[in-house]
Design a protein around this motif. Structure first.
Motif, mmCIF file in Angstrom:
data_model
loop_
_atom_site.group_PDB
_atom_site.id
_atom_site.type_symbol
_atom_site.label_atom_id
_atom_site.label_comp_id
_atom_site.label_asym_id
_atom_site.label_seq_id
_atom_site.Cartn_x
_atom_site.Cartn_y
_atom_site.Cartn_z
ATOM 1 N N MET A 191 0.842 -1.204 0.000
ATOM 2 C CA MET A 191 0.000 0.000 0.000
ATOM 3 C C MET A 191 0.875 1.250 0.000
ATOM 4 O O MET A 191 0.616 2.217 -0.731
ATOM 5 C CB MET A 191 -0.917 0.010 1.221
ATOM 6 C CG MET A 191 -1.958 -1.084 1.274
ATOM 7 S SD MET A 191 -3.013 -1.226 -0.184
ATOM 8 C CE MET A 191 -3.665 0.435 -0.330
ATOM 9 N N VAL A 192 1.922 1.236 0.808
ATOM 10 C CA VAL A 192 2.850 2.367 0.860
ATOM 11 C C VAL A 192 3.524 2.552 -0.494
ATOM 12 O O VAL A 192 3.698 3.675 -0.980
ATOM 13 C CB VAL A 192 3.904 2.161 1.965
ATOM 14 C CG1 VAL A 192 4.956 3.266 1.924
ATOM 15 C CG2 VAL A 192 3.244 2.126 3.332
ATOM 16 N N GLY A 193 3.938 1.445 -1.135
ATOM 17 C CA GLY A 193 4.599 1.529 -2.429
ATOM 18 C C GLY A 193 3.726 2.175 -3.489
ATOM 19 O O GLY A 193 4.197 2.976 -4.302
ATOM 20 N N SER A 194 2.448 1.830 -3.496
ATOM 21 C CA SER A 194 1.528 2.431 -4.470
ATOM 22 C C SER A 194 1.386 3.935 -4.234
ATOM 23 O O SER A 194 1.423 4.732 -5.173
ATOM 24 C CB SER A 194 0.164 1.756 -4.384
ATOM 25 O OG SER A 194 -0.720 2.269 -5.360
ATOM 26 N N LEU A 195 1.232 4.322 -2.971
ATOM 27 C CA LEU A 195 1.100 5.743 -2.650
ATOM 28 C C LEU A 195 2.362 6.515 -3.048
ATOM 29 O O LEU A 195 2.285 7.615 -3.608
ATOM 30 C CB LEU A 195 0.817 5.920 -1.160
ATOM 31 C CG LEU A 195 -0.611 5.552 -0.711
ATOM 32 C CD1 LEU A 195 -0.692 5.430 0.805
ATOM 33 C CD2 LEU A 195 -1.612 6.601 -1.200
ATOM 34 N N ARG A 196 3.530 5.946 -2.790
ATOM 35 C CA ARG A 196 4.774 6.637 -3.152
ATOM 36 C C ARG A 196 4.945 6.707 -4.669
ATOM 37 O O ARG A 196 5.435 7.696 -5.202
ATOM 38 C CB ARG A 196 5.963 5.936 -2.496
ATOM 39 C CG ARG A 196 6.005 6.172 -1.002
ATOM 40 C CD ARG A 196 7.362 5.873 -0.392
ATOM 41 N NE ARG A 196 7.329 6.283 1.009
ATOM 42 C CZ ARG A 196 7.625 5.510 2.046
ATOM 43 N NH1 ARG A 196 8.007 4.260 1.838
ATOM 44 N NH2 ARG A 196 7.559 5.965 3.271
ATOM 45 N N GLY A 197 4.569 5.648 -5.354
ATOM 46 C CA GLY A 197 4.636 5.679 -6.809
ATOM 47 C C GLY A 197 3.735 6.732 -7.411
ATOM 48 O O GLY A 197 4.027 7.288 -8.476
ATOM 49 N N VAL A 246 -5.203 1.636 3.436
ATOM 50 C CA VAL A 246 -6.222 1.363 2.425
ATOM 51 C C VAL A 246 -7.169 2.551 2.290
ATOM 52 O O VAL A 246 -7.504 2.982 1.175
ATOM 53 C CB VAL A 246 -7.010 0.084 2.776
ATOM 54 C CG1 VAL A 246 -8.232 -0.067 1.866
ATOM 55 C CG2 VAL A 246 -6.118 -1.146 2.648
ATOM 56 N N ILE A 247 -7.589 3.096 3.412
ATOM 57 C CA ILE A 247 -8.479 4.259 3.391
ATOM 58 C C ILE A 247 -7.801 5.442 2.703
ATOM 59 O O ILE A 247 -8.400 6.127 1.860
ATOM 60 C CB ILE A 247 -8.899 4.630 4.829
ATOM 61 C CG1 ILE A 247 -9.737 3.505 5.443
ATOM 62 C CG2 ILE A 247 -9.682 5.941 4.837
ATOM 63 C CD1 ILE A 247 -10.019 3.678 6.923
ATOM 64 N N CYS A 248 -6.550 5.682 3.040
ATOM 65 C CA CYS A 248 -5.805 6.792 2.434
ATOM 66 C C CYS A 248 -5.653 6.596 0.930
ATOM 67 O O CYS A 248 -5.796 7.548 0.143
ATOM 68 C CB CYS A 248 -4.430 6.920 3.079
ATOM 69 S SG CYS A 248 -4.469 7.491 4.783
ATOM 70 N N TRP A 249 -5.366 5.364 0.504
ATOM 71 C CA TRP A 249 -5.191 5.089 -0.926
ATOM 72 C C TRP A 249 -6.493 5.360 -1.684
ATOM 73 O O TRP A 249 -6.461 5.935 -2.784
ATOM 74 C CB TRP A 249 -4.759 3.636 -1.123
ATOM 75 C CG TRP A 249 -4.406 3.322 -2.556
ATOM 76 C CD1 TRP A 249 -3.206 3.486 -3.173
ATOM 77 C CD2 TRP A 249 -5.299 2.788 -3.553
ATOM 78 N NE1 TRP A 249 -3.275 3.082 -4.484
ATOM 79 C CE2 TRP A 249 -4.554 2.649 -4.748
ATOM 80 C CE3 TRP A 249 -6.640 2.409 -3.540
ATOM 81 C CZ2 TRP A 249 -5.112 2.158 -5.921
ATOM 82 C CZ3 TRP A 249 -7.201 1.916 -4.719
ATOM 83 C CH2 TRP A 249 -6.441 1.795 -5.882
ATOM 84 N N LEU A 250 -7.626 4.966 -1.125
ATOM 85 C CA LEU A 250 -8.908 5.203 -1.787
ATOM 86 C C LEU A 250 -9.174 6.696 -1.940
ATOM 87 O O LEU A 250 -9.675 7.153 -2.980
ATOM 88 C CB LEU A 250 -10.033 4.548 -0.981
ATOM 89 C CG LEU A 250 -10.043 3.009 -0.978
ATOM 90 C CD1 LEU A 250 -11.070 2.492 0.021
ATOM 91 C CD2 LEU A 250 -10.329 2.467 -2.375
ATOM 92 N N ILE A 251 -8.803 7.481 -0.930
ATOM 93 C CA ILE A 251 -8.990 8.939 -1.005
ATOM 94 C C ILE A 251 -8.093 9.540 -2.080
ATOM 95 O O ILE A 251 -8.530 10.352 -2.919
ATOM 96 C CB ILE A 251 -8.693 9.588 0.363
ATOM 97 C CG1 ILE A 251 -9.735 9.129 1.395
ATOM 98 C CG2 ILE A 251 -8.675 11.106 0.247
ATOM 99 C CD1 ILE A 251 -9.408 9.545 2.828
ATOM 100 N N VAL A 252 -6.826 9.142 -2.087
ATOM 101 C CA VAL A 252 -5.864 9.658 -3.076
ATOM 102 C C VAL A 252 -6.276 9.250 -4.483
ATOM 103 O O VAL A 252 -6.236 10.062 -5.420
ATOM 104 C CB VAL A 252 -4.440 9.132 -2.765
ATOM 105 C CG1 VAL A 252 -3.498 9.379 -3.942
ATOM 106 C CG2 VAL A 252 -3.895 9.797 -1.518
ATOM 107 N N ARG A 253 -6.677 8.008 -4.659
ATOM 108 C CA ARG A 253 -7.046 7.518 -5.996
ATOM 109 C C ARG A 253 -8.243 8.255 -6.551
ATOM 110 O O ARG A 253 -8.303 8.557 -7.755
ATOM 111 C CB ARG A 253 -7.346 6.019 -5.893
ATOM 112 C CG ARG A 253 -7.381 5.321 -7.241
ATOM 113 C CD ARG A 253 -6.016 5.301 -7.894
ATOM 114 N NE ARG A 253 -6.108 4.717 -9.237
ATOM 115 C CZ ARG A 253 -6.440 5.384 -10.321
ATOM 116 N NH1 ARG A 253 -6.723 6.680 -10.256
ATOM 117 N NH2 ARG A 253 -6.493 4.778 -11.498
#
Length: 460
Positions: free
Chosen positions: A381-387, A441-448
């Motif tokens: 999850m961290v890797g996706s956010l950093r990418g 997961v929550i943060c990734w959904l917001i960013v996406r």
């Protein structure tokens, strides 16, 4: 022309074709490379444990958390370099790519020099602060000081391999580590068994192997063609590229440092239970390290794949990259973690012949190895956010959700008699992974969702 074609065959276009197939082609050599790199330390621990005794084993193994603490700050910067190189490579922005590569490699040299100075001068005092048992303190300090003499080579290799990963090349770093790893094992045996140098011998062997891998990665980059070619005469710090590397890398650095700091605090708490527990913890942690670096290859793949596709404006592939990486990391974590537990006694017996130390190691494996897949899921999850270019958010979540919870437990419940045992210490890892993954997961959904609005029709 033939030479150029041969060199280019190592690179990978992550923006087209099957994500699963290419992610496996990317991750498997990286997984093998990471395992070999970990073998540097494993060879040290196994050789001294078998031929120099449990105190030597504890002296080398107890340094792991501290080494990670001192190196993770600069390793975070290599993540920033990886993201930037992958993005410029995907976007085919050659001038920016050249500037980023030369800035990164000079930064690796400065990083290594700083680490050497800090490690050599402050080794013993830091070990004292960590409550390292008196019986192993001097041996641990000797190992740490020599180890950090090779830190410039370590940084050069890691920054250089981050550049190659960004363009999809994970095979050549594997080849170089095979060479360096074989040299390391041979020298370990020679220095410890023949010359009786104990921890000093394994430290010297590690430094020599680090230098070999650094020379090989430099030679590789200098013989490259095109935009990723390294020209030593062009080494310089480009201000704008450095700031962009720092923007992504510094939060990752801070997260790595705080994570390691929490592990140092846990190691200090483990040290309270004596040499046997320290030795068992060190051996078990080393076994778990093989599981971790295998899962971490999927984290690295997520960063590189996501960054290249963002650079190439292939936004529709971002979700698929995350789902594929999560599937892979769950399989790797469950299979390898539970295999480490199932064969735990046999594996621990490689490090030590003491049944008491093996029992102590099994206490750790029974909790951490069993649930290690959760750590991999959190990291992906961290890797996706950093990418995607978001580095501060996962840093804050990880610091609060993982480090904060662990430290809170140690300074509160662990002080109570009921919870004052190593089992309660190990359980802090599992619970922190569960909570931190959920928030990521929550943060990734917001960013996406936010980026989807910016990208328009290409957001699916």
């Amino acid at each position: 022309m033939l030479q150029k074609s041969k060199i280019k065959s190592y690179e990978m276009d992550m923006c087209t074709g099957s994500i699963l197939k290419k992610m496996l082609l990317f991750s498997l050599p990286l997984m093998a490379s990471s395992v070999l790199q970990l073998l540097f330390n494993a060879a040290d621990i196994i050789v001294v444990g078998r031929f120099s005794g449990d105190n030597a084993l504890a002296a080398v193994g107890s340094n792991t958390a501290l080494i990670n603490l001192l190196t993770n700050f600069f390793m975070g910067l290599s993540i920033g370099a990886n993201v930037l190189v992958a993005r410029y490579y995907g976007a085919k922005q050659d001038k920016d790519l050249v500037e980023t590569i030369h800035t990164s490699m000079l930064l690796s040299i400065y990083s290594g020099i700083i680490l050497t100075v800090v490690g050599v001068l402050c080794a013993k005092q830091i070990l004292i602060w960590m409550k390292t048992p008196e019986a192993v303190l001097d041996l641990a300090a000797v190992y740490l000081r020599i180890y950090f003499l090779g830190m410039t080579a370590t940084m050069i290799y890691n920054f250089g391999s981050a550049i190659l990963r960004a363009v999809g090349d994970t095979r050549r770093p594997l080849y170089y580590l095979v060479v360096a790893g074989v040299v390391n094992v041979i020298l370990n045996l020679v220095f410890v068994i023949i010359f009786k140098l104990s921890v000093m011998g394994v430290a010297i062997a590690t430094v020599i192997s680090q230098c070999i891998s650094a020379v090989l990665i430099l030679r590789c980059l200098m013989r490259e063609t095109g935009s990723i070619k390294l020209d030593l005469r062009k080494l310089s710090i480009n201000k704008s590229k450095f700031l962009k590397i720092a923007q992504i890398g510094l939060p990752a650095s801070l997260q790595g440092v705080i994570f390691s700091l929490s592990n140092v605090v846990i190691q200090s708490s483990v040290n309270l239970f004596g040499e046997t527990t320290v030795a068992g913890n060190s051996a078990a942690a080393n076994i778990e390290g093989f599981v971790y670096v295998s899962m971490n290859s999927l984290y690295q793949a997520t960063i590189s794949f996501t960054s290249q596709n963002v650079g190439a404006a292939k936004y529709e592939r971002i979700n698929k990259i995350l789902y594929t990486a999560q599937l892979c990391v769950i399989v790797v974590g469950l299979v390898l973690g539970n295999s480490a537990l199932f064969f735990g006694r046999q594996l621990l017996s490689v490090y030590t012949g003491s049944s008491e130390v093996i029992d102590a190691g099994m206490k750790r494996l029974n909790i951490i190895a069993r649930t290690y897949a959760l750590c991999g899921m959190m990291d992906v999850m961290v890797g996706s956010l950093r990418g995607l270019g978001y580095s501060v958010m996962p840093m804050i979540v990880s610091l609060i959700g993982a480090c904060g919870l662990r430290l809170l437990w140690i300074f509160t419940f662990f002080r109570m008699e009921r919870f004052h045992n190593v089992t309660s210490l190990y359980l802090t890892y599992t619970w922190s992974w569960i909570i931190t993954f959920s928030v990521h997961v929550i943060c990734w959904l917001i960013v996406r969702r936010k980026l989807g609005r910016q990208w328009g029709s290409k957001n699916v």
